[in-house]
Design an enzyme around this catalytic site. Structure first.
Site, PDB file in Angstrom:
ATOM      1  N   LYS A  32       0.826  -1.210   0.000  1.00 44.75           N
ATOM      2  CA  LYS A  32       0.000   0.000   0.000  1.00 44.75           C
ATOM      3  C   LYS A  32       0.860   1.261   0.000  1.00 44.75           C
ATOM      4  CE  LYS A  32      -1.983  -1.192   3.817  1.00 44.75           C
ATOM      5  NZ  LYS A  32      -1.181  -2.425   3.979  1.00 44.75           N
ATOM      6  N   ASP A 105      -3.709   6.105   3.709  1.00 43.13           N
ATOM      7  CA  ASP A 105      -3.027   4.810   3.753  1.00 43.13           C
ATOM      8  C   ASP A 105      -3.312   4.198   5.117  1.00 43.13           C
ATOM      9  OD1 ASP A 105      -1.374   2.642   3.251  1.00 43.13           O
ATOM     10  OD2 ASP A 105       0.398   3.680   4.000  1.00 43.13           O
ATOM     11  N   HIS A 109      -2.499  -4.572   9.824  1.00 42.81           N
ATOM     12  CA  HIS A 109      -2.583  -5.520  10.924  1.00 42.81           C
ATOM     13  C   HIS A 109      -3.984  -5.537  11.524  1.00 42.81           C
ATOM     14  CE1 HIS A 109       1.752  -5.925  10.778  1.00 42.81           C
ATOM     15  NE2 HIS A 109       1.703  -6.819  11.750  1.00 42.81           N
ATOM     16  N   SER A 536     -19.390  -0.566  44.405  1.00 45.43           N
ATOM     17  CA  SER A 536     -19.435   0.360  43.256  1.00 45.43           C
ATOM     18  C   SER A 536     -18.026   0.776  42.833  1.00 45.43           C
ATOM     19  CB  SER A 536     -20.297   1.583  43.561  1.00 45.43           C
ATOM     20  OG  SER A 536     -20.024   2.131  44.820  1.00 45.43           O
TER      21      SER A 536
END
Length: 630
Positions: A32, A105, A109, A536
């Site tokens: 690419k 581009d 991955h 919490s």
């Protein structure tokens, strides 16, 4: 290689040419960056100093020996140069005599799928590369699926590195047929396949003599000629308001961008959300008034009537208005290392309007390799799911496939304000117009006056064994003796009934606190002092509980007991079980506890007794004027 059939230029002749945004994507090392580097080089956008740097970098980091390594023009990050991969989204500009381009581009991955989504979100077309030696790989299918999901319908498959298979027509034809069948199954009908060698420049800008059997366009010819029409220019008018423009008391306009259709002077519009109607009186620009503004233009609109319009509103053509709703089904792409937890309150930015929202449990997670719908309780980094969202207030919208600008949103973490996800609206799940708050004669104030005190939530938080329940019980006992109307919600007690269906995963803990926050808010509306004793552990859910009541009606009490002290006490034997691995997701051991940052009361139970702690809470409630005349 024959003479170029397309002239690539960067001069005044293309200043007003139309703009095409496209992405390049594919598997790792498919070429690419090399492809984009060659486009930049042949478009004469590489200056002399850059060329000198490229020559030096090619000798130092390149993979082409003495030849220029065009990938280094794009792989700007040091890590990319060292690893030979793209890990960020790099945007570059170039132009031909017929069109201007911005190319993104995107990384190959799998772990950088979120970056690819970012690059594709504004793209009109996609260039998907694959290595002719490898054919269709998992990442090729993955990226094609994401391209389809994001509504990109113009795709070119660049079958790269054809020089390494002897420019074989048979290899090219086999790959092309397989890919077209796969893309068609995803709803992508417009696919052009081009045999390419980015390194040698074959069929990138110029036609290659080595592929006499190929009669289609070069890659640049396709980019120049592809007709992109997403309906934005022909649909009904939509203007997204970015700013209410009031330079003085004689002018009130609404500045923003036309995101769809053509807005004309004299046109009737509806303001969304809200539904007020008016007429476009003026369309103002820096160059003077206009009769109309088309999609993509930024203008200031003056309406004929004084109607309520604010930042984030949408002016929509009255003949075909957009919708407004506060509940949607949406595709959600998660981009954060911390998983998306159903029931947790996040922020969503719709255009210029930011509002809170919660997501339900996902209906399903999409396997972007196989397109299968898989069950899921949460959504993790780089995953895509379909879920229902509940927004704090109505927003104007259109489905993503109809209008990207009104059908998309980004997700923000409310505490850090970082971007954690992106969403695409499918449809509204209910019509807000059918729901109204029911007016009641007896309200919260009336109940508070009758009870003789202000209603309030007293929220006790801390590790297991900190002493929350003991202190809360003492506080309620004292309040009851003073004649206050109280109720104590204890974590263990609630899990026997209301929350008996929940476990102790992070997602279940979030839902556990969400339910209790809603119940405590209802009890405040009933005029009670409600004491809540729950671990919490997460700041976000405690913030949610606070947001559900009015200012001055929430008192957070941090029962601050160090882990080693709480573990030494271990009244229920839970820490011992957790240490032996018999109890998973135990707070403080294998599940985090996020201590409060600005609690109204902090109780150090290593230096004070339970009775002293209770008295400190009562003193704070008196200071907050919860007790006394209301």
């Amino acid at each position: 290689m024959t003479q170029a059939t397309t002239e690539i230029r960067d001069d005044e002749d293309v200043e007003h040419a139309d703009l095409l945004r496209f992405i390049t994507c594919g598997s790792v090392d498919d070429g690419k960056s090399t492809l984009i580097g060659r486009l930049l080089y042949e478009s004469k956008l590489v200056y002399s100093d850059q060329l000198a740097a490229l020559t030096a970098d090619s000798k130092r980091h390149g993979t082409r020996g003495a030849d220029l390594d065009f990938a280094l023009l794009v792989d700007g990050l040091a890590a990319e140069r060292e690893q030979g991969i793209t890990i960020d989204v790099a945007h570059r500009f170039f132009a031909t005599g017929r069109r201007r381009f911005i190319v993104a581009d995107t990384p190959g991955h799998e772990q950088y799928t979120r970056n690819m989504v970012t690059g594709a979100s504004t793209a009109d077309a996609a260039v998907i590369l694959l290595d002719a030696r490898k054919g269709l790989l998992t990442q090729t299918r993955r990226h094609t699926h994401v391209v389809a999901l994001l509504g990109i319908r113009h795709v070119v498959l660049a079958v790269n590195k054809l020089d390494l298979v002897g420019y074989s027509k048979a290899v090219f034809d086999e790959i092309s047929a397989e890919y077209r069948a796969f893309a068609a199954a995803l709803g992508i009908a417009d696919v052009v396949c081009v045999p390419v060698s980015a390194v040698e420049g074959s069929n990138v800008v110029t036609r290659s003599e080595r592929t006499p059997w190929y009669e289609g366009p070069t890659l640049v010819e396709w980019l120049e000629s592809v007709e992109v029409d997403d309906g934005a220019s022909t649909g009904p008018a939509r203007l997204l308001v970015q700013w209410v423009n009031r330079p003085d008391d004689t002018f009130r306009g609404f500045s923003g961008r036309v995101v769809r259709g053509t807005l004309r002077r004299g046109e009737r519009v509806r303001v969304l959300p809200g539904g007020h109607e008016s007429t476009v009186d003026r369309i103002v620009t820096m160059d003077g008034d206009r009769e109309q503004a088309v999609s993509g233009h930024s203008v200031t609109v003056v309406l004929a009537d004084e109607v309520d319009v604010s930042r984030g509103s949408v002016l929509a053509a009255l003949e075909a208005p957009a919708e407004a709703a506060d509940a949607f089904q949406a595709h959600l792409v998660w981009m954060d290392e911390h998983e998306m937890l159903p029931g947790r309150r996040y922020l969503a930015k719709f255009g210029a309007r930011t509002t809170g929202f919660t997501a339900e449990h996902p209906k399903y997670r999409i396997d972007v390799d196989t397109q299968a719908h898989l069950p899921a309780k949460t959504v993790r980094l780089n995953e895509i799911c379909v879920t229902n969202l509940h927004i704090d207030r109505p927003v104007a919208f259109e489905p993503y496939r109809t209008c990207r600008d009104l059908g998309s949103f980004i997700v923000l973490d409310p505490l850090s304000n970082r971007t954690v996800g992106a969403g695409m609206i499918d449809f509204a799940t209910r019509r807000t117009a059918n729901l109204r708050w029911q007016a009641l004669t007896v309200d919260k104030r009336a109940r508070g006056v009758r009870n003789g005190h202000r209603p309030c939530v007293v929220w006790f938080t801390g590790l297991s064994g900190a002493g929350k329940s003991t202190i809360a019980d003492l506080v309620e006992k004292a309040l009851h003796a003073e004649g206050a109307h109280t109720f104590l919600l204890d974590g263990d007690n609630i899990r026997h009934g209301l929350n008996s269906d929940l476990g102790f995963t992070d997602a279940d803990r979030v839902e556990n606190i969400r339910r209790i926050a809603e119940v405590s808010a209802l009890m405040v509306d009933a005029g009670l002092i409600v004491l809540v004793s729950f671990i919490s552990p997460f700041q976000a859910e405690r913030a949610l509980a606070r947001s559900l009541v009015e200012s001055g009606e929430f008192c957070e009490v941090h029962v601050d007991t160090p882990l080693e002290v709480a573990e030494r006490r271990d009244p229920k034997g839970l820490y011992a079980k957790a240490r032996r691995g018999e109890l998973a997701n135990f707070t403080g051991i294998d599940s985090p506890y996020e201590p409060p940052r600005d609690a109204e009361v902090r109780l150090d139970t290593t230096t004070m007794s339970a009775e002293q702690a209770a008295e400190a809470v009562l003193a704070k409630l008196r200071e907050m004027r919860v007790l006394g005349d209301y």
